[in-house]
Design a protein around this motif. Structure first.
Motif, PDB file in Angstrom:
ATOM      1  N   SER A 197      -0.922   6.963   3.237  1.00  0.00           N
ATOM      2  CA  SER A 197      -2.121   7.578   2.922  1.00  0.00           C
ATOM      3  C   SER A 197      -2.200   9.412   2.557  1.00  0.00           C
ATOM      4  N   GLU A 198      -2.989   9.867   2.126  1.00  0.00           N
ATOM      5  CA  GLU A 198      -2.588  10.710   1.075  1.00  0.00           C
ATOM      6  C   GLU A 198      -2.225  11.978   2.418  1.00  0.00           C
ATOM      7  N   ASP A 215       0.914  -1.122  -0.168  1.00  0.00           N
ATOM      8  CA  ASP A 215       0.061   0.362   0.777  1.00  0.00           C
ATOM      9  C   ASP A 215       0.541   0.982   0.246  1.00  0.00           C
ATOM     10  N   ARG A 262      -6.078   2.601   0.036  1.00  0.00           N
ATOM     11  CA  ARG A 262      -4.703   3.257  -0.501  1.00  0.00           C
ATOM     12  C   ARG A 262      -4.667   2.686  -2.202  1.00  0.00           C
TER      13      ARG A 262
END
Length: 237
Positions: free
Chosen positions: A37-38, A34, A72
């Protein structure tokens, strides 16, 4: 040194893109992992959400990550197929705007496939030949159904590319077939040309099965030179 070489300030998203790409190409992030995250990326690089999203979209366009809504992004395994797919959009635009380019593609396909079928004749196993015969049987059963018939036709040529064991051959073959499919006419059905295709495919298989590289090449050229008329610009249909 007299030439001027000004330093150009890069957009924030370009800098984010370069750093994220480095994480992937260095191996810090592996295929299947993954992406952060943003929010994590915003904090890490001290930039806003738009720069992160623009950079992620650029990574997706390169085939480096897969973006799914609500999840993600995941790092992808780069393959010959994923790399060549990146030019799909541009290739189709060029083809749609130039009849000459479509003709060049038809010619390039013949040049490419005559070499692939020679390799197939040299390397094909009994199982490879059986797979080709099964695909022609699928085509025969699909007579009258243009979409299914053409899909089986594409599968037949991709299988020949696969026999080489070279994934770049397979990727290029699939790309060319995909681009050409946009220009395939329905005349295949209503002029009875299905049987020509089936007979020619059987002849190609026969030459491959007999390990006759010269014969396979001649059969492929004959097949593609005849069928090239089935691919025309929209304005000609």
């Amino acid at each position: 040194m007299n030439r001027s070489e000004p330093i150009v300030r890069r957009k924030l998203s370009d800098e984010v893109f370069a750093r994220l790409k480095r994480l992937i190409t260095s191996g810090e992030l592996q295929p299947g992992d993954d992406m952060p995250s943003e929010r994590e990326l915003m904090e890490r690089f001290e930039v806003g959400r738009p720069a992160i999203r623009e950079a992620m979209q650029a990574l997706s366009n390169m085939g480096l990550v897969a973006i799914s809504h609500g999840e993600r992004a995941k790092v992808l395994q780069l393959t010959a197929k994923s790399i060549i797919r990146q030019v799909d959009g541009a290739a189709k635009i060029i083809l749609s705007s130039s009849r000459d380019t479509l003709e060049h593609l038809k010619t390039a396909r013949i040049f490419f496939e005559r070499g692939m079928v020679r390799e197939a004749a040299e390397k094909a196993t009994v199982e490879d030949v059986q797979r080709l015969k099964a695909t022609v049987a699928e085509q025969r059963a699909a007579r009258g159904d243009s979409e299914t018939f053409i899909s089986a036709d594409m599968k037949f040529h991709t299988q020949i590319a696969t026999i080489s064991g070279n994934p770049i051959y397979v990727a290029v073959s699939e790309a060319m077939l995909g681009w050409l499919k946009e220009y395939h006419t329905e005349m295949l059905i209503w002029t009875g040309k299905e049987q020509f295709t089936l007979t020619e495919h059987e002849e190609i298989i026969d030459r491959i099965e007999k390990k006759d590289a010269d014969g396979a090449e001649k059969a492929m050229i004959k097949h593609l030179e005849r069928s090239r008329a089935l691919y025309v610009m929209n304005s000609e249909k």
